[in-house]
Design an enzyme around this catalytic site. Structure first.
Site, PDB file in Angstrom:
ATOM      1  N   HIS A  21      -3.470   7.224  14.527  1.00  0.00           N
ATOM      2  CA  HIS A  21      -3.230   5.884  15.043  1.00  0.00           C
ATOM      3  C   HIS A  21      -1.943   5.262  14.501  1.00  0.00           C
ATOM      4  O   HIS A  21      -1.132   4.741  15.254  1.00  0.00           O
ATOM      5  CB  HIS A  21      -4.426   4.992  14.717  1.00  0.00           C
ATOM      6  CG  HIS A  21      -4.840   5.085  13.274  1.00  0.00           C
ATOM      7  ND1 HIS A  21      -5.424   6.223  12.748  1.00  0.00           N
ATOM      8  CD2 HIS A  21      -4.738   4.218  12.249  1.00  0.00           C
ATOM      9  CE1 HIS A  21      -5.667   6.040  11.455  1.00  0.00           C
ATOM     10  NE2 HIS A  21      -5.255   4.824  11.136  1.00  0.00           N
ATOM     11  N   ARG A  22      -1.755   5.328  13.180  1.00  0.00           N
ATOM     12  CA  ARG A  22      -0.571   4.706  12.588  1.00  0.00           C
ATOM     13  C   ARG A  22       0.685   5.458  13.034  1.00  0.00           C
ATOM     14  O   ARG A  22       1.697   4.856  13.388  1.00  0.00           O
ATOM     15  CB  ARG A  22      -0.670   4.666  11.063  1.00  0.00           C
ATOM     16  CG  ARG A  22       0.458   3.868  10.415  1.00  0.00           C
ATOM     17  CD  ARG A  22       0.233   3.601   8.930  1.00  0.00           C
ATOM     18  NE  ARG A  22      -0.910   2.729   8.737  1.00  0.00           N
ATOM     19  CZ  ARG A  22      -2.108   3.125   8.288  1.00  0.00           C
ATOM     20  NH1 ARG A  22      -2.320   4.375   7.949  1.00  0.00           N
ATOM     21  NH2 ARG A  22      -3.098   2.260   8.158  1.00  0.00           N
ATOM     22  N   ASP A  52      -1.679  -3.827  11.014  1.00  0.00           N
ATOM     23  CA  ASP A  52      -3.070  -4.022  10.648  1.00  0.00           C
ATOM     24  C   ASP A  52      -3.835  -2.913  11.359  1.00  0.00           C
ATOM     25  O   ASP A  52      -3.493  -2.524  12.483  1.00  0.00           O
ATOM     26  CB  ASP A  52      -3.591  -5.401  11.049  1.00  0.00           C
ATOM     27  CG  ASP A  52      -4.863  -5.759  10.275  1.00  0.00           C
ATOM     28  OD1 ASP A  52      -4.924  -5.478   9.057  1.00  0.00           O
ATOM     29  OD2 ASP A  52      -5.803  -6.299  10.868  1.00  0.00           O
ATOM     30  N   LYS A  68      -1.641  14.571  10.283  1.00  0.00           N
ATOM     31  CA  LYS A  68      -2.243  13.246  10.440  1.00  0.00           C
ATOM     32  C   LYS A  68      -1.270  12.290  11.133  1.00  0.00           C
ATOM     33  O   LYS A  68      -1.650  11.550  12.046  1.00  0.00           O
ATOM     34  CB  LYS A  68      -2.660  12.681   9.081  1.00  0.00           C
ATOM     35  CG  LYS A  68      -3.349  11.327   9.192  1.00  0.00           C
ATOM     36  CD  LYS A  68      -3.685  10.742   7.839  1.00  0.00           C
ATOM     37  CE  LYS A  68      -4.216   9.335   8.001  1.00  0.00           C
ATOM     38  NZ  LYS A  68      -4.362   8.620   6.738  1.00  0.00           N
ATOM     39  N   PHE A 104      -6.678   8.168   2.665  1.00  0.00           N
ATOM     40  CA  PHE A 104      -7.215   6.986   1.995  1.00  0.00           C
ATOM     41  C   PHE A 104      -8.139   6.258   2.954  1.00  0.00           C
ATOM     42  O   PHE A 104      -8.266   6.633   4.113  1.00  0.00           O
ATOM     43  CB  PHE A 104      -6.074   6.070   1.511  1.00  0.00           C
ATOM     44  CG  PHE A 104      -5.171   5.566   2.595  1.00  0.00           C
ATOM     45  CD1 PHE A 104      -5.331   4.286   3.108  1.00  0.00           C
ATOM     46  CD2 PHE A 104      -4.157   6.357   3.118  1.00  0.00           C
ATOM     47  CE1 PHE A 104      -4.498   3.808   4.119  1.00  0.00           C
ATOM     48  CE2 PHE A 104      -3.319   5.882   4.128  1.00  0.00           C
ATOM     49  CZ  PHE A 104      -3.497   4.609   4.621  1.00  0.00           C
ATOM     50  N   ASP A 123     -10.657   7.829   5.765  1.00  0.00           N
ATOM     51  CA  ASP A 123     -10.214   9.177   6.154  1.00  0.00           C
ATOM     52  C   ASP A 123     -11.239  10.287   5.883  1.00  0.00           C
ATOM     53  O   ASP A 123     -11.378  11.195   6.702  1.00  0.00           O
ATOM     54  CB  ASP A 123      -8.882   9.529   5.487  1.00  0.00           C
ATOM     55  CG  ASP A 123      -7.708   8.761   6.084  1.00  0.00           C
ATOM     56  OD1 ASP A 123      -7.908   7.999   7.055  1.00  0.00           O
ATOM     57  OD2 ASP A 123      -6.580   8.930   5.578  1.00  0.00           O
ATOM     58  N   LYS A 166       0.354   3.846   2.767  1.00  0.00           N
ATOM     59  CA  LYS A 166       0.929   3.480   4.061  1.00  0.00           C
ATOM     60  C   LYS A 166       2.451   3.665   4.052  1.00  0.00           C
ATOM     61  O   LYS A 166       3.023   4.169   5.016  1.00  0.00           O
ATOM     62  CB  LYS A 166       0.618   2.019   4.407  1.00  0.00           C
ATOM     63  CG  LYS A 166      -0.776   1.757   4.905  1.00  0.00           C
ATOM     64  CD  LYS A 166      -0.852   0.293   5.326  1.00  0.00           C
ATOM     65  CE  LYS A 166      -2.232  -0.114   5.756  1.00  0.00           C
ATOM     66  NZ  LYS A 166      -2.265  -1.527   6.186  1.00  0.00           N
ATOM     67  N   ASN A 221       0.858  -1.182   0.000  1.00  0.00           N
ATOM     68  CA  ASN A 221       0.000   0.000   0.000  1.00  0.00           C
ATOM     69  C   ASN A 221       0.899   1.237   0.000  1.00  0.00           C
ATOM     70  O   ASN A 221       1.535   1.560   0.996  1.00  0.00           O
ATOM     71  CB  ASN A 221      -0.901  -0.027   1.243  1.00  0.00           C
ATOM     72  CG  ASN A 221      -1.854   1.144   1.301  1.00  0.00           C
ATOM     73  OD1 ASN A 221      -1.528   2.271   0.937  1.00  0.00           O
ATOM     74  ND2 ASN A 221      -3.054   0.877   1.792  1.00  0.00           N
TER      75      ASN A 221
END
Length: 190
Positions: free
Chosen positions: A176-177, A68, A171, A148, A151, A12, A9
């Site tokens: 979270h990421r 994940d 962001k 993406f 979002d 990501k 991805n």
């Protein structure tokens, strides 16, 4: 040092690359010749993260990390959760997923939700996990063109814009990421 990020991805990879120190070379699955779909058959976000990292280490031998992520909506008892990417079907279409979620929340006042990312690191034959959570609400309509997945309909707590209206730096700072990746980076730097 080089690490495989067990994803293809590109969104990501771009998000994570912005947070990883320059001395760590990030490789994608394509870079190591992994073109098959890595199994994601666990019933938890943590389980899928562990399964993906273990798969890459076992089949390709590289130190790696996998993530994940799931969107957990209170009014839907935590759904879509581990099924977030394929919520509206195996085609994994973000617009279909958002439309299904908005439809299911149509008559609900409680719009509280959270994004949860779990990263599993396989390094020197040891496993480590890192979790990042971002709380917020599901909007009534899509807003923004950045980002993406979900979002455009996720507004983080304390902000008036959705993730899709934020630049990548903001962001990554609150998301979270980003939170999970910063834990990973702290661990790698220690």
């Amino acid at each position: 040092m080089q690490l495989v990020f067990a994803t293809n991805n590109l969104n990501k990879i771009k998000e994570v690359q912005a947070l990883i120190p320059n001395h760590i070379k990030l490789l994608s699955l394509n870079d190591i010749g992994c073109f098959e779909d890595i199994p994601e058959t666990q019933n938890t976000i943590e389980g899928n993260s562990i399964q993906k990292a273990t798969y890459v280490k076992t089949h390709y031998g590289y130190d790696c990390f996998a993530d994940d992520t799931g969107l957990e909506v209170q009014a839907l008892n935590g759904a879509p959760g581990v099924y977030s990417a394929r919520y509206a079907g195996e085609q994994r279409d973000a617009n279909d997923n958002m439309n299904k979620l908005l439809s299911e929340l149509e008559d609900k006042d409680n719009r509280a939700a959270q994004f949860k990312t779990v990263i599993t690191l396989q390094l020197n034959n040891k496993q480590h996990t890192f979790t990042g959570i971002c709380e917020g609400d599901i909007t009534y309509t899509e807003n923004g063109k950045l980002g993406f997945g979900y979002d455009p309909i996720f507004k983080p707590k304390g902000f008036q814009q959705t993730f899709a209206e934020m630049d990548l730096a903001l962001k990554n700072n609150i998301g979270h990421r980003g939170k999970a990746v910063l834990q990973l980076v702290d661990f790698l730097n220690s």
